[in-house]
Design a protein around this motif. Structure first.
Motif, PDB file in Angstrom:
ATOM      1  N   ILE A  25      43.347 -53.946  44.862  1.00 24.34           N
ATOM      2  CA  ILE A  25      44.670 -53.900  45.500  1.00 24.34           C
ATOM      3  C   ILE A  25      45.634 -54.637  44.572  1.00 24.34           C
ATOM      4  CG2 ILE A  25      46.032 -54.765  47.461  1.00 24.34           C
ATOM      5  CD1 ILE A  25      43.477 -54.448  49.188  1.00 24.34           C
ATOM      6  N   GLU A  26      46.781 -54.030  44.325  1.00 21.48           N
ATOM      7  CA  GLU A  26      47.771 -54.646  43.433  1.00 21.48           C
ATOM      8  C   GLU A  26      48.459 -55.815  44.148  1.00 21.48           C
ATOM      9  OE1 GLU A  26      51.564 -52.963  41.087  1.00 21.48           O
ATOM     10  OE2 GLU A  26      50.146 -51.407  41.742  1.00 21.48           O
ATOM     11  N   THR A  27      48.785 -56.875  43.415  1.00 21.76           N
ATOM     12  CA  THR A  27      49.420 -58.040  44.054  1.00 21.76           C
ATOM     13  C   THR A  27      50.811 -58.323  43.495  1.00 21.76           C
ATOM     14  OG1 THR A  27      48.226 -59.442  42.488  1.00 21.76           O
ATOM     15  CG2 THR A  27      47.294 -59.240  44.697  1.00 21.76           C
ATOM     16  N   VAL A  28      51.695 -58.727  44.403  1.00 23.08           N
ATOM     17  CA  VAL A  28      53.045 -59.144  44.035  1.00 23.08           C
ATOM     18  C   VAL A  28      53.188 -60.601  44.482  1.00 23.08           C
ATOM     19  CG1 VAL A  28      55.520 -58.766  44.392  1.00 23.08           C
ATOM     20  CG2 VAL A  28      53.934 -56.814  44.426  1.00 23.08           C
ATOM     21  N   ALA A  29      53.488 -61.492  43.532  1.00 26.59           N
ATOM     22  CA  ALA A  29      53.687 -62.898  43.886  1.00 26.59           C
ATOM     23  C   ALA A  29      55.173 -63.209  43.904  1.00 26.59           C
ATOM     24  CB  ALA A  29      52.975 -63.795  42.876  1.00 26.59           C
ATOM     25  N   ILE A  30      55.539 -64.207  44.708  1.00 19.68           N
ATOM     26  CA  ILE A  30      56.897 -64.756  44.630  1.00 19.68           C
ATOM     27  C   ILE A  30      56.725 -66.206  44.220  1.00 19.68           C
ATOM     28  CG2 ILE A  30      57.954 -63.229  46.332  1.00 19.68           C
ATOM     29  CD1 ILE A  30      57.670 -65.605  48.365  1.00 19.68           C
ATOM     30  N   TYR A  31      57.702 -66.744  43.503  1.00 19.14           N
ATOM     31  CA  TYR A  31      57.588 -68.162  43.138  1.00 19.14           C
ATOM     32  C   TYR A  31      58.951 -68.820  43.050  1.00 19.14           C
ATOM     33  CZ  TYR A  31      58.845 -66.649  38.401  1.00 19.14           C
ATOM     34  OH  TYR A  31      59.506 -66.119  37.330  1.00 19.14           O
ATOM     35  N   ALA A  32      58.960 -70.112  43.330  1.00 24.27           N
ATOM     36  CA  ALA A  32      60.172 -70.919  43.209  1.00 24.27           C
ATOM     37  C   ALA A  32      60.204 -71.512  41.803  1.00 24.27           C
ATOM     38  CB  ALA A  32      60.154 -72.020  44.260  1.00 24.27           C
ATOM     39  N   GLU A  33      61.369 -71.988  41.391  1.00 23.64           N
ATOM     40  CA  GLU A  33      61.536 -72.500  40.023  1.00 23.64           C
ATOM     41  C   GLU A  33      60.449 -73.488  39.614  1.00 23.64           C
ATOM     42  OE1 GLU A  33      65.604 -73.835  39.815  1.00 23.64           O
ATOM     43  OE2 GLU A  33      66.334 -71.764  39.623  1.00 23.64           O
ATOM     44  N   ALA A  34      60.142 -74.429  40.498  1.00 19.48           N
ATOM     45  CA  ALA A  34      59.183 -75.490  40.142  1.00 19.48           C
ATOM     46  C   ALA A  34      57.779 -74.956  39.878  1.00 19.48           C
ATOM     47  CB  ALA A  34      59.128 -76.535  41.250  1.00 19.48           C
ATOM     48  N   ASP A  35      57.492 -73.747  40.367  1.00 19.95           N
ATOM     49  CA  ASP A  35      56.138 -73.201  40.271  1.00 19.95           C
ATOM     50  C   ASP A  35      55.935 -72.214  39.114  1.00 19.95           C
ATOM     51  OD1 ASP A  35      55.163 -74.678  42.361  1.00 19.95           O
ATOM     52  OD2 ASP A  35      55.437 -73.102  43.871  1.00 19.95           O
ATOM     53  N   GLU A  36      56.967 -72.066  38.286  1.00 22.80           N
ATOM     54  CA  GLU A  36      56.962 -71.056  37.234  1.00 22.80           C
ATOM     55  C   GLU A  36      55.687 -71.042  36.381  1.00 22.80           C
ATOM     56  OE1 GLU A  36      60.284 -71.564  34.600  1.00 22.80           O
ATOM     57  OE2 GLU A  36      59.608 -69.907  33.305  1.00 22.80           O
ATOM     58  N   HIS A  37      55.130 -72.237  36.123  1.00 18.71           N
ATOM     59  CA  HIS A  37      53.993 -72.304  35.197  1.00 18.71           C
ATOM     60  C   HIS A  37      52.630 -72.354  35.882  1.00 18.71           C
ATOM     61  CE1 HIS A  37      56.879 -72.673  32.032  1.00 18.71           C
ATOM     62  NE2 HIS A  37      57.456 -73.683  32.659  1.00 18.71           N
ATOM     63  N   LEU A  38      52.602 -72.162  37.181  1.00 22.71           N
ATOM     64  CA  LEU A  38      51.304 -72.266  37.885  1.00 22.71           C
ATOM     65  C   LEU A  38      50.470 -70.987  37.713  1.00 22.71           C
ATOM     66  CD1 LEU A  38      52.044 -74.202  41.192  1.00 22.71           C
ATOM     67  CD2 LEU A  38      51.478 -75.061  38.919  1.00 22.71           C
ATOM     68  N   PRO A  39      49.155 -71.142  37.773  1.00 22.11           N
ATOM     69  CA  PRO A  39      48.254 -70.000  37.549  1.00 22.11           C
ATOM     70  C   PRO A  39      48.512 -68.789  38.450  1.00 22.11           C
ATOM     71  CG  PRO A  39      46.993 -72.051  37.626  1.00 22.11           C
ATOM     72  CD  PRO A  39      48.410 -72.408  37.940  1.00 22.11           C
TER      73      PRO A  39
END
Ligand code: ADP
Ligand code: ADP
Ligand code: MG
Length: 451
Positions: A25-39
């Motif tokens: 299943i394909e995944t779409v993530a959302i992220y906030a600025e502080a999380d840009e570098h997280l795995p």
């Protein structure tokens, strides 16, 4: 189901991605600025910046998240835990957009999100609830009168509280009068609702909860229990299954009560029924959490099932992978340790950059973490770094592996509660499995006195 948006972050986003990958299943993530570098941002098939670091401007932006989901053409949204997972408005808007919400119906979320209402529902279904007021208490006088009938100590609680916030134990009338307004105000500030009620405080209680699962075809099963009594600030730190020091006969009744509770609300998807258990092994309904729980890996390790997989299938309209309760078995013993970036003495969050990280290579250890070496734990979110899940054939072999694990792990750059684990593992109340919800705070006090 071909494409899923994950409306969450960190370890739980990663955990959901893992199962989606397995199921193609394909995944779409959302992220906030502080999380840009997280795995999780790298591991998702695609990831979109949703806003600045503060959750109000990013992970809680309901309309922005749904707009993105529509644009990306996803079939379903997984809310994870915390954040929007128990927000019925979100669930409703997701469904109105023609997208599957991976969780229960908005109506169930609403019904169970209110502790007073859920107590009433459970009482009607003959599930034992903690003795207390049936309705909210509106004034100090009303509270004092009700408490006289219930008997002290009592727990003054916000009806919409969560995460250990909005409750206080009161020893007597004076304490109740003193705290009444402040709990109301806190409830209003945190949850936008100042409704409070009273429960008898169950002294020397244990928190034992049951994982339940329902589908849209009327099937409901339990996946055994978890003891989550090792707590600080009424929040869990260590969880395990099976629950030690709990007779089979009481366990069987508890599991049945949880299934009854789920049936009473015609429950769909993953949920947890939380109970407080007294010294005589009598149990009382506390609340129902209408989402996947932080500690779900404990259940995965003893049952061998992938709970996220079950969640996706149920959301897609399939039957539960197993509908016959007798075929769901629990083997061995599993424990989860929540590693937090926090001061092990004050429990205050201690954000910072993880300078060096090596989990070692002890066997039968599963690490569910949202971070890698070099990542920063920022002050914007829950400071949990990782969940360490350890499996053993027996409880004592699991404890032995945990000792070995915590003595070899390297985690530098932020303060963590790992030192607490290394010593508490040897505490007698933990070793003999008799611990209650006050065991950890009491043990910490006794350590201070010894010094
Ligand atoms: P569990 O029962 O699964 O251990 P917790 O109560 O510890 O769940 O909460 C799970 C997550 O949700 C944590 O990240 C916690 O900070 C967050 N959380 C729980 N309740 C609330 C709430 N009412 N408001 C904000 N965050 C919450
Ligand atoms: P939350 O929504 O914050 O998780 P809960 O009602 O589940 O709130 O309670 C959290 C914890 O607080 C429990 O695990 C237990 O340790 C303690 N607690 C809550 N109610 C009682 C009670 N009536 N008696 C004793 N302890 C309680
Ligand atoms: Mg709870």
């Amino acid at each position: 189901m071909k494409k899923v948006l994950i409306a969450n972050r960190g370890e739980i986003a990663r955990r959901i991605i893992q199962t989606c990958k397995k199921l193609h299943i394909e995944t779409v993530a959302i992220y906030a600025e502080a999380d840009e570098h997280l795995p999780f941002v790298k591991e998702a098939d695609s990831a979109f910046l949703i806003g600045p670091s503060q959750v109000q401007q990013s992970y809680l932006k309901i309309d922005d998240i749904i707009d993105l989901a529509i644009r990306e053409g996803v079939d379903a949204i997984h809310p994870g835990y915390g954040l929007l997972s128990e927000n019925s408005t979100f669930a409703k808007k997701v469904e109105e957009a023609g997208i599957l919400f991976i969780g229960p119906t908005p109506e169930t979320i609403d019904k169970m999100g209110d502790k007073i209402g859920s107590r009433q529902t459970m009482e009607a279904a003959s599930v034992p609830v903690v003795p207390g007021t049936t309705d909210g208490v509106n004034s100090i006088d009303e509270a004092i009168e009700a408490a006289r009938e219930i008997g002290y100590p009592i727990m003054l609680k916000a009806s919409s509280g969560g995460g250990g916030i909005g409750m206080i134990r009161c020893e007597d009338e004076q304490a109740l009068s003193q705290h009444f307004e402040s709990v109301k105000n806190r409830a209003k500030a945190y949850f936008g609702d100042d409704k409070v009620f009273l429960e008898k405080y169950i002294s020397n209680g244990r928190h034992i909860e049951v994982q339940i699962f329902g589908d849209t075809h009327g099937n409901i099963v339990h996946l055994f229990e978890r003891n989550c009594s090792v707590q600080r600030r009424n929040q869990k730190v260590i969880e395990e299954s099976p629950s030690p020091n709990f007779p089979d006969e009481a366990r069987a009744r508890l599991l049945q009560a949880a299934v009854d509770a789920a049936k009473a609300v015609n429950y769909r998807n993953a949920g947890t029924v939380e109970f407080i258990v007294d010294e005589q092994n009598q149990f009382y309904f506390l609340e129902m959490n209408t989402r996947l729980q932080v500690e779900h890996p404990v259940t995965e390790e003893v049952t061998g099932f992938d709970l996220v997989d079950w969640q996706l299938k149920v959301a897609d309209g399939e039957m539960l992978p197993i509908t016959n309760q007798q075929e769901i078995l629990s083997t061995g013993h599993a424990m989860e340790f929540r590693v937090y970036a926090e001061d092990p003495k004050t429990f205050f969050p201690s954000p910072g950059t993880i300078q060096s990280l090596d989990w070692g290579n002890v066997e039968d250890v599963r690490i569910d973490s949202g971070y890698e070496q070099g990542n920063a734990v920022t002050p914007y979110y829950d400071p949990m770094i990782a969940k360490v899940i350890i499996k053993g054939e027996t409880r004592s072999s699991a404890i032995e592996k945990a000792r070995k694990f915590f003595s070899t792990v390297t985690l530098e750059g932020v303060k963590t509660n790992i030192p607490l684990f290394t010593t508490f593992l040897d505490a007698e109340v933990f070793m003999d499995g008799t611990y209650t919800t006050s065991a950890l705070p009491n043990w910490l006090e006794s350590q201070k006195e010894e010094k």
